[in-house]
Structure formats: structure tokens, C-alpha cells
Design an enzyme around this catalytic site. Structure first.
Site, short mmCIF file in Angstrom:
data_model
loop_
_atom_site.label_atom_id
_atom_site.label_comp_id
_atom_site.label_asym_id
_atom_site.label_seq_id
_atom_site.Cartn_x
_atom_site.Cartn_y
_atom_site.Cartn_z
N LYS A 1 -2.34 -1.33 -4.39
CA LYS A 1 -3.27 -0.75 -3.16
C LYS A 1 -1.71 1.12 -3.37
O LYS A 1 -1.19 1.16 -3.01
CB LYS A 1 -4.01 -0.46 -2.39
CG LYS A 1 -4.36 0.82 -2.11
CD LYS A 1 -5.08 0.52 -0.99
CE LYS A 1 -5.96 2.05 -0.38
NZ LYS A 1 -6.76 1.76 1.01
N LYS B 1 0.76 -1.11 0.06
CA LYS B 1 0.17 0.19 -0.23
C LYS B 1 0.75 1.45 -0.62
O LYS B 1 1.61 1.54 0.74
CB LYS B 1 -0.66 -0.17 1.61
CG LYS B 1 -1.70 1.04 1.84
CD LYS B 1 -2.78 0.89 2.59
CE LYS B 1 -3.67 2.05 2.54
NZ LYS B 1 -4.66 2.64 3.33
C1 PBG Z 1 -6.92 3.11 5.39
C2 PBG Z 1 -7.46 3.53 3.48
C3 PBG Z 1 -7.81 4.28 3.03
C4 PBG Z 1 -7.90 4.18 1.79
C5 PBG Z 1 -8.52 2.20 2.08
N1 PBG Z 1 -8.20 2.27 3.55
C6 PBG Z 1 -7.13 5.51 3.20
C7 PBG Z 1 -5.91 5.95 3.31
O1 PBG Z 1 -4.64 4.66 3.39
O2 PBG Z 1 -5.78 7.46 3.67
C8 PBG Z 1 -8.21 4.45 0.10
C9 PBG Z 1 -8.93 4.00 -0.84
C10 PBG Z 1 -9.37 4.57 -1.49
O3 PBG Z 1 -8.57 5.72 -2.29
O4 PBG Z 1 -10.57 4.67 -2.77
N2 PBG Z 1 -7.81 2.51 5.95
#
Ligand code: PBG
Length: 317
Positions: free
Chosen positions: A243, A190
């Protein structure tokens, strides 16, 4: 050895739709899609980005009824608590918003696959994905217990699959210790991405200070993504994730080539918003651009695509 023109004419197999269907290498089906849903104390429909609206517990039940009617059988739940605090207690309390939604959905729809996002950022007053030390740093090890507790509370309320997205080291192992039987989809690679903007507005989860670069990955790295996956696999993950998706298709491909686990990719809010906005401006055709994007993510090697288009895509078929 390949033959050359005129013996070889690659256009022969492109002549009709049926032929193209027959030889297509990558399929895209609703079976491979997961729809993210936001549950909050109050509903907030989103006209511009319909996949990014907030639901109440009641309206998420209606939404899942519609999704199942369209053939979308997997949802990923996010929550916005009534109140935020330093520890993010709304994430794990028994009557938290996600827990309430899980109980309502589990009872109504035994066939619906319930995945949950396991993180603290929507629930902490400071908006970071873990708890803070006195000096204001994210405290990795102190966060693990709360993250595992969140996952356990989701499973007790009816979740089928838990998806830790906090990027703390050791979170998969901490969850695995508590939940030996539950599938874990690890948000392994991520990245600290600008493409989460629309999500943070909807989930009200932007960090109050600083950013997430101290725990989410640097966009320049791909070998490190493989190390993250290795670690999560060793700790007991059942599926790994990359991601965002579209700006990281090379990472999707690299993970696909190095691991035999199922692989998910998250087509994030900013990727969805870019196409929605361009389509609204008349610059491109939304359906074609969405289908092409989702196909590209599958072609790069993702088995599962998490996408805000899941519902719309199913309705276009
Ligand atoms: C964190 C989380 C995020 C997203 C999914 N889980 C945001 C972040 O890390 O700031 C982002 C998903 C998206 O942009 O569609 N719980």
C-alpha cells in the site's frame, strides 16, 4: 527461440474482441475487489469522490445491501468515533462505531465478508497510529496490547478478517496470540505516502504533529518491504499487503515473487482522486482509466485489490 516477421505477426491475436478475450493474461473481476467503507456518528456523502463518503450504522447496512446486489461481497470497515482520546479507546470499546456496524451487518448479511482495519489513528486525539510516550514518541510496545484488543473486539462483534494497518513491530504476533483462528491480512509494506490525503480528510486522521515516517515505510525501499512481509508471515499473517498500489507496482511484483501467500494491494484514496479529478476536468475517461489501473495492479501480482471503485466498477459491468 522466437520466429520473426513475417512468420510472426503478433497482431493476429488482437484482431477481434473475442480473440483478445481468449488470450488475455490478467483477469479483473468483482470477486477480487474489496470495498472500503467509513462508519461515523453522522453521514457525510462525498459528491466528488463517492467511494469516500461517511456512513452511519443504518446507512452502511443499506450500502452493503446495494453492494451485494451488485456482486461486491467483501468490505473493509473503518470507523470515526464519537470522541477521540489519547489512547484511542473508541477503537476497542464494545459499542464503538465499527463494532456496532459489525453487529448490524453480521446479522443481516451472513454471506458478506467483513474485513476491518485495525489501527488507532482515527481514534487518537493526536492522530498517530499508536499511543505516545510522555516525550511524545509513538510507543511501539505499549501500542501492541491496544491493537490486539481492537482486533479481538472486532471479531467478537462479527468480523471475519482483521487487517492491522498501524505498522508497529510485532502487531501481527500480538493479534495472532489472541486470535488463533482469525485470518489476518497484514498491511505489511505500508509506505509513508502523500497519496493518503483524501482518506485523512474523510477519516479525520491526519497526525496533529509530526508525520508517520517513524513507523510507515520509506518510499525508496523495496528490500525492506520483503523483510516486513517475512516478519508478518513469521508472526502468523495469512495474507500480506502492499500500500499504496500504483506507485509501488514494483513492490507488488517483488512480494509476489518472494512469497506464496495471497497478496493484496490497496489502491488508495489519492490514486482514486487523481483519476476522478482528471476525468471531471475532461482529461481522461474514468471507466477506462479505472479498469486499466486495477488491471495493472492485478498484472503486477496482486490477488486482491482494495479499491474505492469496487462499487462503481461493479455497476459498470
Ligand atoms: C490507517 C490507514 C490509512 C489508510 C488506510 N488505513 C491512513 C494513514 O496511514 O494515514 C489510507 C487509505 C487511503 O488513502 O485510501 N488506519
Amino acid at each position: 527461440m522466437s520466429a520473426f516477421f513475417p512468420a510472426t505477426r503478433l497482431r493476429r491475436l488482437r484482431r477481434t474482441g473475442t480473440l483478445r478475450d481468449l488470450v488475455r493474461e490478467t483477469s479483473l473481476s468483482v470477486d477480487d475487489l474489496v470495498m472500503p467503507l467509513f462508519v461515523a456518528p453522522e453521514a457525510l456523502p462525498n459528491e466528488r469522490l463517492p467511494g469516500l463518503g461517511r456512513h452511519t450504522v443504518e446507512s452502511v447496512v443499506r450500502e452493503c445491501d446495494e453492494l451485494l446486489g451488485l456482486g461486491v461481497t467483501s468490505v473493509l470497515l473503518f470507523g470515526l468515533p464519537e470522541e477521540k482520546d489519547e489512547e484511542g479507546s473508541g477503537a476497542w470499546i464494545e459499542d464503538g462505531v465499527v463494532q456496532q456496524a459489525l453487529r448490524a451487518l453480521r446479522q443481516r448479511f451472513p454471506e458478506l465478508l467483513l474485513l476491518t482495519d485495525v489501527c488507532l489513528c482515527e481514534y487518537t486525539s493526536h492522530g498517530h497510529c499508536g499511543v505516545l510516550t510522555e516525550g511524545g514518541e509513538v510507543d511501539n510496545d505499549a501500542s501492541l496490547d491496544l491493537i490486539a484488543r481492537t482486533a479481538v473486539s472486532h471479531v467478537e462483534a462479527g468480523a471475519d478478517v482483521v487487517c492491522p494497518s498501524d505498522m508497529m513491530d510485532g502487531r501481527v504476533g500480538a493479534i495472532r496470540e489472541q486470535l488463533p483462528q482469525t485470518p489476518i491480512v497484514a498491511y505489511s509494506a505500508k509506505y509513508a505516502s502523500a497519496f493518503y490525503g483524501p482518506f485523512r480528510d474523510v477519516a479525520d486522521s491526519a497526525p496533529a504533529f509530526g508525520d508517520r515516517r517513524g513507523y510507515q515505510m520509506d518510499p525508496g525501499n523495496v528490500r525492506e518491504a520483503l523483510r516486513e512481509c517475512e516478519q508478518d508471515v513469521a508472526e502468523g499473517a495469512d495474507m500480506v499487503m502492499v500500500k499504496p498500489a500504483l506507485p509501488y507496482l514494483d513492490v507488488v511484483r517483488a512480494v509476489r515473487e518472494h512469497f506464496r501467500l495471497p497478496l493484496a494491494a490497496y489502491n488508495v484514496s489519492g490514486e482514486y482522486a487523481m483519476i476522478k479529478t482528471a476525468a471531471a476536468a475532461g482529461d481522461l475517461d474514468e471507466r477506462a482509466a479505472a479498469a486499466e489501473s486495477l488491471t495493472a495492479i492485478r498484472r503486477a501480482g496482486a490477488d486482491v485489490v482494495i479499491t474505492y471503485w469496487a462499487k462503481e466498477f461493479a455497476s459498470w459491468l
